[in-house]
Write an enzyme that holds these catalytic residues in place. Sequence first.
Site, mmCIF file in Angstrom:
data_model
loop_
_atom_site.group_PDB
_atom_site.id
_atom_site.type_symbol
_atom_site.label_atom_id
_atom_site.label_comp_id
_atom_site.label_asym_id
_atom_site.label_seq_id
_atom_site.Cartn_x
_atom_site.Cartn_y
_atom_site.Cartn_z
ATOM 1 C CG ASP A 260 -8.773 3.210 -5.590
ATOM 2 O OD1 ASP A 260 -9.917 2.726 -5.609
ATOM 3 O OD2 ASP A 260 -8.028 3.171 -4.603
ATOM 4 C CD GLN B 131 -12.719 -2.404 -6.433
ATOM 5 O OE1 GLN B 131 -13.507 -2.492 -5.503
ATOM 6 N NE2 GLN B 131 -11.417 -2.315 -6.250
ATOM 7 C CG HIS C 145 -8.116 -0.384 0.824
ATOM 8 N ND1 HIS C 145 -7.995 0.755 1.589
ATOM 9 C CD2 HIS C 145 -9.120 -0.142 -0.052
ATOM 10 C CE1 HIS C 145 -8.876 1.644 1.209
ATOM 11 N NE2 HIS C 145 -9.578 1.119 0.206
ATOM 12 C CG HIS D 273 -9.037 6.585 -2.905
ATOM 13 N ND1 HIS D 273 -9.588 7.676 -2.252
ATOM 14 C CD2 HIS D 273 -9.965 5.607 -2.839
ATOM 15 C CE1 HIS D 273 -10.785 7.365 -1.806
ATOM 16 N NE2 HIS D 273 -11.044 6.110 -2.152
ATOM 17 C CD GLU E 148 -13.257 2.131 -6.482
ATOM 18 O OE1 GLU E 148 -14.108 3.042 -6.401
ATOM 19 O OE2 GLU E 148 -12.577 1.737 -5.512
#
Length: 354
Positions: free
Chosen positions: A68, A201, A39, A81, A169
């Site tokens: 991200d 995602q 992550h 992120h 993402e």
Amino acid sequence: MKMQLAALAALSAFALSPAAHAATTWNTLTGEAPIVVAHRGASGYLPEETLGSYELAIKMGADYIEPDVQMTKDGHLVAMHDTTLNRTTNVATLFAPRNGRYNVGDFTLAEIKQLTVKPTGALSQPDSTYPGFTPTMPDPYKVPTLDEVLGFLKNYNTANGTSVGIYPEAKAPFDSVKEQKIITSLKDNGFTTAADKVILQSFAYQSVANLTDLLDMNDMEAEVAQLGSVRLKNGVYGVNGSDGFWSLDQIASVATGVGVSYTGITEDFIKAAHNLGLKVHAYTFRPLKEDEAFAMIQPMLDWGLDGFFTDYTDLGRTVVDANAPAPVPLPAAAPLLLAGIGGLALLRRRRKAA
């Protein structure tokens, strides 16, 4: 400590090899081992979303790394992120706020490249170091572009004979321009087939559907996951995304899986998703010790969880490897190496309950 990290990396690479897992069977949708997703990299230890953090996560045994994706003022994709820069970088020491904030979209790539990403993880050090680990790239804690992340991963896999995947993402809300740029970046960097191990995602259902369409239009193969929280509505399981509630049936029409908050996952939810051919990935496990990792992750592995996101790749890897239904063969020297790094827990094998 360098010897310890080298031993860990060697064992992780061996554990991830096809031969090591070929004889095992798991209670997942495909029968394959649950994936460990780094992550934002090894974000519990090093500055998140940086090449140095991704490299450490891979050495700790990540199956996938997760960037991200945000877009700069001049249209470049960066791994970040937050929609703002101030939590994770030193932007406030270099620039004044713009429109009262430090939005990524108000700064050019050249400006963002001047920034340094700060460590924010619970087990990180203020000087952005990890015992025994030296990043192989210059400026490992600058904000990377998506192209740079993809280039690093491709080069690492080629040089080391690994097959670590990537799980980008597309940050909500829906943005067709940004999503097209993500697809273009993947295509330009050679991530086009199932063998390249790409999972896209988003929390926005509209983005999930659009990404699936874009993959088809570009003759590319990748998995796509709808993010959100588990919800049971009128007896129907689904996911609350950023743009509403979507039943598992609706998600199955545009995606291959769901990525949901672990706090709401039940065995029934996993079964319902599997019945529709959907994988279930959980986010985000942040255990600080091995016993905490087992307490958090183990019940969901017993239910058939297909993978999970964690800030602590090494702890997540330990739990998955300890659950191999059949013993995984290790090199003859492994017991000595494991003893040297305090990793005897990796030898613990739990056979699945009948």
